[in-house]
Enzyme design. Structure first.
Site, PDB file in Angstrom:
ATOM      1  N   GLU A  37      -7.971  -4.118   4.494  1.00  0.00           N
ATOM      2  CA  GLU A  37      -7.778  -3.987   3.049  1.00  0.00           C
ATOM      3  C   GLU A  37      -6.709  -4.940   2.539  1.00  0.00           C
ATOM      4  O   GLU A  37      -6.782  -5.435   1.405  1.00  0.00           O
ATOM      5  CB  GLU A  37      -7.395  -2.539   2.718  1.00  0.00           C
ATOM      6  CG  GLU A  37      -8.483  -1.532   3.050  1.00  0.00           C
ATOM      7  CD  GLU A  37      -7.957  -0.106   3.129  1.00  0.00           C
ATOM      8  OE1 GLU A  37      -8.536   0.766   2.461  1.00  0.00           O
ATOM      9  OE2 GLU A  37      -6.976   0.118   3.862  1.00  0.00           O
ATOM     10  N   HIS A  54     -12.162   4.015  -1.305  1.00  0.00           N
ATOM     11  CA  HIS A  54     -12.111   3.142  -0.112  1.00  0.00           C
ATOM     12  C   HIS A  54     -12.774   1.800  -0.386  1.00  0.00           C
ATOM     13  O   HIS A  54     -13.278   1.138   0.524  1.00  0.00           O
ATOM     14  CB  HIS A  54     -12.761   3.817   1.101  1.00  0.00           C
ATOM     15  CG  HIS A  54     -12.030   5.034   1.573  1.00  0.00           C
ATOM     16  ND1 HIS A  54     -12.671   6.194   1.949  1.00  0.00           N
ATOM     17  CD2 HIS A  54     -10.710   5.276   1.737  1.00  0.00           C
ATOM     18  CE1 HIS A  54     -11.774   7.099   2.304  1.00  0.00           C
ATOM     19  NE2 HIS A  54     -10.572   6.564   2.197  1.00  0.00           N
ATOM     20  N   ARG A  98      -2.551  -1.989  -3.734  1.00  0.00           N
ATOM     21  CA  ARG A  98      -3.757  -1.169  -3.641  1.00  0.00           C
ATOM     22  C   ARG A  98      -3.585   0.007  -4.598  1.00  0.00           C
ATOM     23  O   ARG A  98      -2.643   0.794  -4.472  1.00  0.00           O
ATOM     24  CB  ARG A  98      -3.960  -0.654  -2.223  1.00  0.00           C
ATOM     25  CG  ARG A  98      -5.165   0.283  -2.104  1.00  0.00           C
ATOM     26  CD  ARG A  98      -5.199   0.985  -0.762  1.00  0.00           C
ATOM     27  NE  ARG A  98      -6.268   1.972  -0.705  1.00  0.00           N
ATOM     28  CZ  ARG A  98      -6.137   3.186  -0.194  1.00  0.00           C
ATOM     29  NH1 ARG A  98      -4.981   3.565   0.316  1.00  0.00           N
ATOM     30  NH2 ARG A  98      -7.149   4.020  -0.172  1.00  0.00           N
ATOM     31  N   ASN A 145       0.882  -1.174   0.000  1.00  0.00           N
ATOM     32  CA  ASN A 145       0.000   0.000   0.000  1.00  0.00           C
ATOM     33  C   ASN A 145       0.914   1.217   0.000  1.00  0.00           C
ATOM     34  O   ASN A 145       1.422   1.628   1.043  1.00  0.00           O
ATOM     35  CB  ASN A 145      -0.909  -0.021   1.226  1.00  0.00           C
ATOM     36  CG  ASN A 145      -1.954   1.087   1.200  1.00  0.00           C
ATOM     37  OD1 ASN A 145      -1.844   2.037   0.427  1.00  0.00           O
ATOM     38  ND2 ASN A 145      -2.950   0.990   2.053  1.00  0.00           N
ATOM     39  N   ARG A 157      -8.456  17.639   3.753  1.00  0.00           N
ATOM     40  CA  ARG A 157      -9.234  17.871   2.535  1.00  0.00           C
ATOM     41  C   ARG A 157     -10.604  18.458   2.870  1.00  0.00           C
ATOM     42  O   ARG A 157     -11.168  18.184   3.917  1.00  0.00           O
ATOM     43  CB  ARG A 157      -9.409  16.558   1.761  1.00  0.00           C
ATOM     44  CG  ARG A 157      -8.169  16.122   1.018  1.00  0.00           C
ATOM     45  CD  ARG A 157      -8.353  14.742   0.418  1.00  0.00           C
ATOM     46  NE  ARG A 157      -7.737  13.709   1.226  1.00  0.00           N
ATOM     47  CZ  ARG A 157      -7.882  12.401   1.021  1.00  0.00           C
ATOM     48  NH1 ARG A 157      -8.647  11.967   0.035  1.00  0.00           N
ATOM     49  NH2 ARG A 157      -7.275  11.527   1.805  1.00  0.00           N
TER      50      ARG A 157
END
Length: 406
Positions: free
Chosen positions: A387, A183, A95, A13, A243
């Site tokens: 994940e 996601h 990922r 990742n 963000r």
């Protein structure tokens, strides 16, 4: 058939400032959800990067300043090689944030596909370049290892068109401007974990709140994505650590036309200088901000309003998704903030009382799998995401399906 005896799958990742890895046994049945070992290099590009892995305390590392990501990948490769003990790596799963309009399934990486994925860098400039660089290096150095790209956008391929389409001229849809959602690997894991733990209720009207430095919601029915807050980019939806989340586009036009901000300045504002950090002026992390809520003067006020706005945006979007679902049966919190922030969960659930949400304060305080009280009309859960396991699982299935030799 692939001979998987003693074989390993590595999951990478790769982010802008960190690279996480996890190592899974490809020959185990079923594939364990806990890796054999994992670790990460963090602080990449900064003044004091460090490396840590299972069984090893983090230690400072000296990365080539000119090529820090390549140096970090080389370090990870060396550390994994030291622990192989006669086993071999047969696949590396990456990922990848954006699969665009073409990639909805895990895909074996080739040079042409790598080139194709580069075209999506403008759609996810903070995330897309780094796994692609790792793929390129491995294609050059270890072409014998199969690489698999697993896309964060793929889980949302089930969104109905009314959720995907943006209210722009229809030609924008035809050019690929649409809600993609992100996601996805996390939400895909939830589609496995929630029914295992909670049974049939997980197949009903479900909202999963993936709350971390990046944050989004996903509405699911029958374990499939039917709505999500992130859109064309990972800027959309919820307020995040740095963000903005959803913002009036007129404000952006004003910044550029009246305040004369350049495109680069606006991008920096949206991605790096807003959210919890921008509003508070203190930190992008709720666990830090809560310590400042009682500060006197402006610092305390800004910490309070930053957290209030963060919670308000979550509550508003949950309300919107509950309307789309026609009600709510299960609300699940996951990712760093969702799994560990007792007070964020408490504040969100308090404001969802109108939906029949009742919180068990004691269960919430220990991050219990179920934190709703008896009599709550909505089951409220805390479920750690995974994940890496999803990516390893996809890699193993793809290897078997394509008959790649060990």
């Amino acid at each position: 058939m692939v001979d998987r005896a003693g074989a390993l799958i590595v999951v990478l990742n790769c982010g802008s400032s960190s690279i996480k890895f996890a190592v899974f046994p490809a020959d185990a049945e079923p594939l364990p959800r806990t890796p054999l070992w994992n670790g990460k290099v963090q602080g990449i590009g900064g003044s004091s990067p460090d490396f840590g892995e299972t069984g090893v305390e983090p230690f400072a590392v000296d990365l080539d300043r000119a090529h820090p990501h390549s140096a970090a990948l080389e370090l990870i490769q060396q550390r994994i090689t030291r622990r192989l003990e006669g086993r071999r790596v047969i696949a590396v799963a990456h990922r990848v944030v954006h699969g665009g309009t073409r990639y909805f399934d895990p895909t074996i990486v080739t040079l042409p596909i790598l080139g194709d994925l580069r075209s999506y860098v403008p759609l996810a400039p903070l995330h897309q370049p780094f796994p692609l660089e790792a793929m390129r290096l491995l294609l050059e150095q270890r072409p014998d290892i199969v690489q698999v790209a697993c896309f964060d956008t793929a889980f949302h391929h089930t969104l109905p068109k009314v959720e995907q389409i943006l209210p722009l001229p229809y030609s924008a849809w035809q050019r690929g401007l649409r809600r993609y959602g992100f996601h996805g690997l996390s939400y895909e894991f939830m589609s496995h974990a929630l029914p295992e733990r909670h049974g049939e209720v997980a197949r009903g009207r479900v909202i999963v709140a993936h709350l971390g430095s990046g944050a989004s919601l996903c509405a699911m029915q029958d374990l499939k994505s039917v709505a999500t807050t992130m859109g064309f980019s990972a800027l959309d939806g919820l307020m995040m650590g740095t963000r903005t989340g959803s913002i009036d586009p007129g404000a952006l036009l004003y910044l550029m036309e009246v305040e004369k901000l350049s495109l680069e300045d606006v991008a920096a504002t949206l991605y790096h200088d807003s959210g919890l950090l921008g509003v508070s002026g203190i930190s992008s992390e709720p666990r830090v901000l809560i310590k400042h809520e009682d500060d006197p003067g402006e610092s305390g006020e800004r910490a309070r309003i930053a957290l209030a706005l963060f919670v308000r945006r979550i509550v508003k979007e949950i309300g919107a998704m509950a309307a789309v679902l026609g009600g709510l049966d299960l609300l699940a919190f996951t990712a760093g903030i969702g799994e560990h922030s007792v007070f964020i969960r408490e504040r969100v659930c308090h404001d969802l009382a109108y939906l029949g949400v009742k919180l068990d304060a004691d269960a919430n305080a220990i991050d219990a799998p179920v934190i709703s009280a008896a009599g709550s009309r909505v089951l409220v859960a805390v479920e750690p995401t995974n994940e890496e396991w999803i990516a390893a699982r996809h890699a193993r299935e793809l290897l078997a399906a394509n008959g790649h030799p060990p």
